[in-house]
Design a protein around this motif. Structure first.
Motif, PDB file in Angstrom:
ATOM      1  N   ILE A   1       3.626 -56.002  31.328  1.00 24.10           N
ATOM      2  CA  ILE A   1       4.376 -56.018  30.071  1.00 24.10           C
ATOM      3  C   ILE A   1       3.408 -56.294  28.928  1.00 24.10           C
ATOM      4  O   ILE A   1       2.377 -56.924  29.124  1.00 24.10           O
ATOM      5  N   VAL A   2       3.746 -55.828  27.748  1.00 25.02           N
ATOM      6  CA  VAL A   2       3.007 -56.180  26.538  1.00 25.02           C
ATOM      7  C   VAL A   2       4.007 -56.778  25.560  1.00 25.02           C
ATOM      8  O   VAL A   2       5.045 -56.186  25.280  1.00 25.02           O
ATOM      9  N   SER A   3       3.697 -57.963  25.083  1.00 17.51           N
ATOM     10  CA  SER A   3       4.511 -58.627  24.069  1.00 17.51           C
ATOM     11  C   SER A   3       3.662 -58.701  22.809  1.00 17.51           C
ATOM     12  O   SER A   3       2.484 -59.068  22.877  1.00 17.51           O
ATOM     13  N   SER A   4       4.230 -58.344  21.675  1.00 19.29           N
ATOM     14  CA  SER A   4       3.425 -58.336  20.449  1.00 19.29           C
ATOM     15  C   SER A   4       4.209 -58.906  19.273  1.00 19.29           C
ATOM     16  O   SER A   4       5.428 -58.971  19.285  1.00 19.29           O
TER      17      SER A   4
ATOM     18  N   LYS B   1      -4.879 -59.472  22.913  1.00 12.51           N
ATOM     19  CA  LYS B   1      -5.459 -58.325  22.223  1.00 12.51           C
ATOM     20  C   LYS B   1      -5.039 -58.416  20.759  1.00 12.51           C
ATOM     21  O   LYS B   1      -3.962 -58.902  20.444  1.00 12.51           O
ATOM     22  N   PHE B   2      -5.899 -57.955  19.889  1.00 15.92           N
ATOM     23  CA  PHE B   2      -5.512 -57.862  18.486  1.00 15.92           C
ATOM     24  C   PHE B   2      -6.211 -56.659  17.883  1.00 15.92           C
ATOM     25  O   PHE B   2      -7.217 -56.180  18.395  1.00 15.92           O
ATOM     26  N   LEU B   3      -5.666 -56.180  16.820  1.00 19.15           N
ATOM     27  CA  LEU B   3      -6.269 -55.089  16.061  1.00 19.15           C
ATOM     28  C   LEU B   3      -6.580 -55.622  14.680  1.00 19.15           C
ATOM     29  O   LEU B   3      -5.967 -56.585  14.227  1.00 19.15           O
ATOM     30  N   SER B   4      -7.531 -54.993  14.029  1.00 20.31           N
ATOM     31  CA  SER B   4      -7.841 -55.463  12.687  1.00 20.31           C
ATOM     32  C   SER B   4      -6.621 -55.271  11.799  1.00 20.31           C
ATOM     33  O   SER B   4      -5.778 -54.437  12.054  1.00 20.31           O
ATOM     34  N   GLY B   5      -6.557 -56.076  10.782  1.00 18.32           N
ATOM     35  CA  GLY B   5      -5.376 -56.052   9.932  1.00 18.32           C
ATOM     36  C   GLY B   5      -5.697 -55.665   8.514  1.00 18.32           C
ATOM     37  O   GLY B   5      -6.687 -54.989   8.239  1.00 18.32           O
TER      38      GLY B   5
ATOM     39  N   VAL C   1      -0.865 -59.159  16.954  1.00 23.05           N
ATOM     40  CA  VAL C   1      -1.383 -59.852  18.126  1.00 23.05           C
ATOM     41  C   VAL C   1      -0.531 -59.392  19.304  1.00 23.05           C
ATOM     42  O   VAL C   1       0.697 -59.376  19.213  1.00 23.05           O
ATOM     43  N   ALA C   2      -1.186 -59.018  20.389  1.00 23.27           N
ATOM     44  CA  ALA C   2      -0.454 -58.576  21.580  1.00 23.27           C
ATOM     45  C   ALA C   2      -0.979 -59.324  22.795  1.00 23.27           C
ATOM     46  O   ALA C   2      -2.168 -59.633  22.883  1.00 23.27           O
ATOM     47  N   ILE C   3      -0.071 -59.621  23.699  1.00 21.93           N
ATOM     48  CA  ILE C   3      -0.417 -60.236  24.968  1.00 21.93           C
ATOM     49  C   ILE C   3      -0.017 -59.253  26.055  1.00 21.93           C
ATOM     50  O   ILE C   3       1.147 -58.852  26.143  1.00 21.93           O
TER      51      ILE C   3
END
Length: 177
Positions: free
Chosen positions: A134-137, A66-70, A85-87
């Motif tokens: 889990i979410v790793s970012s 997953k990602f969000l605009s930057g 960036v998130a996994i």
């Protein structure tokens, strides 16, 4: 009846605009970032335990990116782009140690797909205790060299999970490609 709704919407939009302007201090220029693309079938991974089994009981881990605009800043010779960036990972029944490593690839290209730079971002999913998800970012910063006359729209950023040949084939069979 339609005019009343239009006037109400316009008033609401104006109030929101004033509230946003009041919070932000002096107005700043919005700079569009290069587009971020995730190549087909690289947004997710399913890892299986060693051996021939490929049913739900053989799944070690599933993850998706997953990602969000930057944000971007542009000067005469460089575009600097920062984004999260998130996994998101889900622990499978075949997992034994609770730790899975995944790599994210980042590639910057021209619109013609000429690769200007490529790198990998290693991430770890650690399922502590009996946690099953889990979410790793992490935040990523990319510097893209450019000429003075180039805009950020002339570049693309590709982002995805680095997959083994078997993982990619599994994703393609699951999506019908």
């Amino acid at each position: 009846m339609g005019i009343g709704k239009t006037a109400a919407r316009a008033a609401l939009l104006g109030a929101v605009g004033l509230a946003v302007a009041a919070c932000g201090g002096p107005p700043s220029q919005v700079i569009p970032c290069p587009a971020i693309r995730i190549p087909l079938d690289t947004e997710r991974v399913t890892r299986f335990a060693d051996g021939p089994g490929r049913d739900i009981t053989d799944v070690v881990m599933q993850a998706e990116i997953k990602f969000l605009s930057g944000e971007c800043s542009v000067d005469e010779d460089e575009i600097e782009m920062t984004f999260p960036v998130a996994i998101r990972g889900v622990r499978g029944p075949a997992d034994r140690d609770g730790i899975e490593k995944v790599d994210v690839f980042l590639a910057v290209t021209t619109r013609d797909r000429d690769v200007l730079q490529r790198r990998e971002l290693p991430m770890t999913l650690q399922f502590v205790g009996n946690r099953t998800s889990i979410v790793s970012s992490d935040f990523v910063t990319i510097q893209i060299p450019k000429r003075e006359d180039q805009s950020s729209k002339e570049f693309l950023v590709f982002l995805g999970l680095k997959l083994s040949k078997e993982e990619l084939e599994y994703n393609r069979s699951e999506s019908g490609r």
